[in-house]
Design a protein around this motif. Structure first.
Motif, short mmCIF file in Angstrom:
data_model
loop_
_atom_site.label_atom_id
_atom_site.label_comp_id
_atom_site.label_asym_id
_atom_site.label_seq_id
_atom_site.Cartn_x
_atom_site.Cartn_y
_atom_site.Cartn_z
N ASN A 146 0.83 -1.22 0.00
CA ASN A 146 0.00 0.00 0.00
C ASN A 146 0.86 1.26 0.00
O ASN A 146 0.57 2.23 -0.72
N VAL A 147 1.91 1.26 0.84
CA VAL A 147 2.81 2.41 0.90
C VAL A 147 3.45 2.66 -0.45
O VAL A 147 3.51 3.81 -0.94
N ASN A 148 3.94 1.60 -1.08
CA ASN A 148 4.60 1.76 -2.38
C ASN A 148 3.65 2.31 -3.44
O ASN A 148 4.02 3.16 -4.25
N ASP A 149 2.40 1.84 -3.40
CA ASP A 149 1.38 2.38 -4.31
C ASP A 149 1.15 3.87 -4.04
O ASP A 149 1.06 4.69 -4.95
N ASP A 150 1.05 4.20 -2.75
CA ASP A 150 0.76 5.59 -2.38
C ASP A 150 1.94 6.52 -2.69
O ASP A 150 1.74 7.68 -3.07
N LEU A 151 3.17 6.02 -2.55
CA LEU A 151 4.34 6.85 -2.87
C LEU A 151 4.41 7.16 -4.36
O LEU A 151 4.87 8.23 -4.75
N ARG A 152 3.94 6.23 -5.18
CA ARG A 152 3.89 6.51 -6.63
C ARG A 152 2.90 7.64 -6.93
O ARG A 152 3.14 8.46 -7.82
N LYS A 153 1.82 7.68 -6.17
CA LYS A 153 0.84 8.78 -6.34
C LYS A 153 1.44 10.10 -5.85
O LYS A 153 1.25 11.15 -6.47
N LEU A 154 2.17 10.05 -4.74
CA LEU A 154 2.81 11.25 -4.20
C LEU A 154 3.84 11.82 -5.19
O LEU A 154 3.97 13.04 -5.32
N ASP A 155 4.53 10.94 -5.88
CA ASP A 155 5.59 11.36 -6.81
C ASP A 155 5.08 12.39 -7.82
O ASP A 155 5.78 13.33 -8.18
N LYS A 156 3.82 12.22 -8.22
CA LYS A 156 3.24 13.12 -9.22
C LYS A 156 2.91 14.49 -8.64
O LYS A 156 2.67 15.45 -9.38
N LEU A 157 2.85 14.59 -7.30
CA LEU A 157 2.46 15.84 -6.65
C LEU A 157 3.66 16.73 -6.28
O LEU A 157 3.49 17.90 -5.96
N ILE A 158 4.86 16.16 -6.31
CA ILE A 158 6.04 16.91 -5.86
C ILE A 158 6.53 17.85 -6.95
O ILE A 158 6.86 17.42 -8.05
N VAL A 159 6.57 19.14 -6.63
CA VAL A 159 6.95 20.16 -7.61
C VAL A 159 8.47 20.36 -7.64
O VAL A 159 9.08 20.40 -8.70
N LYS A 160 9.09 20.47 -6.46
CA LYS A 160 10.54 20.67 -6.37
C LYS A 160 11.11 19.86 -5.21
O LYS A 160 10.41 19.65 -4.22
N PRO A 161 12.39 19.46 -5.30
CA PRO A 161 12.97 18.69 -4.21
C PRO A 161 13.17 19.49 -2.93
O PRO A 161 13.29 18.91 -1.84
N ASN A 162 13.19 20.81 -3.02
CA ASN A 162 13.41 21.62 -1.80
C ASN A 162 12.12 22.22 -1.23
O ASN A 162 12.16 22.94 -0.23
N ALA A 163 10.98 21.92 -1.84
CA ALA A 163 9.68 22.36 -1.34
C ALA A 163 8.61 21.64 -2.16
O ALA A 163 8.58 21.79 -3.38
N VAL A 164 7.74 20.90 -1.49
CA VAL A 164 6.83 20.01 -2.22
C VAL A 164 5.96 20.76 -3.22
O VAL A 164 5.67 20.26 -4.31
N ASN A 165 5.56 22.00 -2.88
CA ASN A 165 4.72 22.79 -3.79
C ASN A 165 5.50 23.87 -4.53
O ASN A 165 4.90 24.73 -5.17
#
Length: 215
Positions: A146-165
Motif C-alpha cells: 500500500n505504501v509503495n502504491d501511495d508513494l507513486r501517487k505522491l511522486d506526481k504531486l512533488i513540484v521541487k525537491p526543496n519544497a513540495v509545492n
C-alpha cells in the motif's frame, strides 16, 4: 532555546524542522519514554514536543512551535500555498501507517528507549490501542505494498525537491516527518522525485533519516 522531544515522534520532527530550515541553534533534549515527570513539570501533562523559550516559559504543540519560531525573526520561511491534494494524501496514508511503523519503532535503538522500562512503557501503551505488534507484523507485506502504491501517487504531486509545492509551506512540515518515519521500514520503494525530496529535506532541516536501522 531547548526542545524536548522523542526521536521517533513525527510531531517532534515537525518542531525540529523549523530550526534546521532557519539554521537556528536549539538544544535537543530527548526524554525517556516513561518519564512522565519532566513534561508534566513543564506543561502539566505528558506530551512532546515542548519548546522551552529563552525566558524559561514552555510551549507545547508542534505547529504552535513551528509558527512561533518561524515568525520570531520577522522573516517567515513558510510562506507558500498549501495543496489540498497533499492534505488528502497524508490523511489517507495516516489511516494505516502506524500499523506498519509502531512495531518497528518499538524495536529500534532510539534514545527515548535507553532503558528496558522506557521501551516496555511505549510498547504497552501502543499495543493497548493498536493491537499486538506480532500480529501487526504479520500484515507488513500488505502495508508495504500500500505504501509503495501511495508513494507513486505522491511522486506526481512533488513540484521541487526543496519544497513540495515549489515554495516552503506547512505541507512540507507535515510531509517530511512521514517520509522520514518510512525510512525505518525495509522494502519501501521510493520513486525518483519522492527520494530526491526526502533527501533534500533531510539536508535542509538537518534531521537524520532512519535507513541505517530499517527493519
Amino acid at each position: 532555546m531547548k526542545l524536548f522531544i522523542y526521536d521517533h515522534c513525527p510531531f517532534c520532527v515537525k518542531a525540529r524542522m523549523i530550526f534546521g530550515l532557519k539554521n537556528l541553534p536549539v538544544e535537543l533534549v530527548v526524554m525517556l519514554n516513561d518519564d512522565e515527570a519532566t513534561p508534566t513539570k513543564l506543561i502539566g501533562q505528558k506530551m512532546a514536543p515542548i519548546l522551552m523559550k529563552e525566558d524559561g516559559s514552555c510551549m507545547p504543540e508542534s505547529l504552535d512551535i513551528v509558527q512561533y519560531v518561524d515568525k520570531s525573526d520577522g522573516e517567515p520561511l513558510l510562506t507558500g500555498k498549501t495543496n489540498p491534494a497533499i492534505t488528502d494524501w497524508l490523511r489517507h496514508i495516516n489511516g494505516y501507517l502506524n500499523k506498519l511503523l509502531l512495531p518497528r519503532i518499538a524495536a529500534a535503538p532510539f534514545a527515548e528507549f535507553a532503558t528496558p522500562e522506557a521501551r516496555s512503557y511505549f510498547r504497552n501503551k501502543k499495543e493497548a490501542n493498536a493491537g499486538s505488534f506480532e500480529e501487526l507484523k504479520q500484515h507488513s507485506e500488505g502495508f508495504i505494498k500500500n505504501v509503495n502504491d501511495d508513494l507513486r501517487k505522491l511522486d506526481k504531486l512533488i513540484v521541487k525537491p526543496n519544497a513540495v509545492n515549489g515554495e516552503l509551506s506547512l505541507d512540507d512540515i507535515h510531509l517530511f516527518p512521514v517520509l522520514r518515519s518510512l525510512t525505518l521500514v525495509a522494502g519501501v520503494e521510493y520513486p525518483g522525485r519522492v527520494a530526491d525530496y526526502r533527501d533534500n529535506m533531510a539536508k535542509q532541516t538537518q534531521i537524520n533519516l532512519l535507513s541505517s536501522v530499517a527493519a
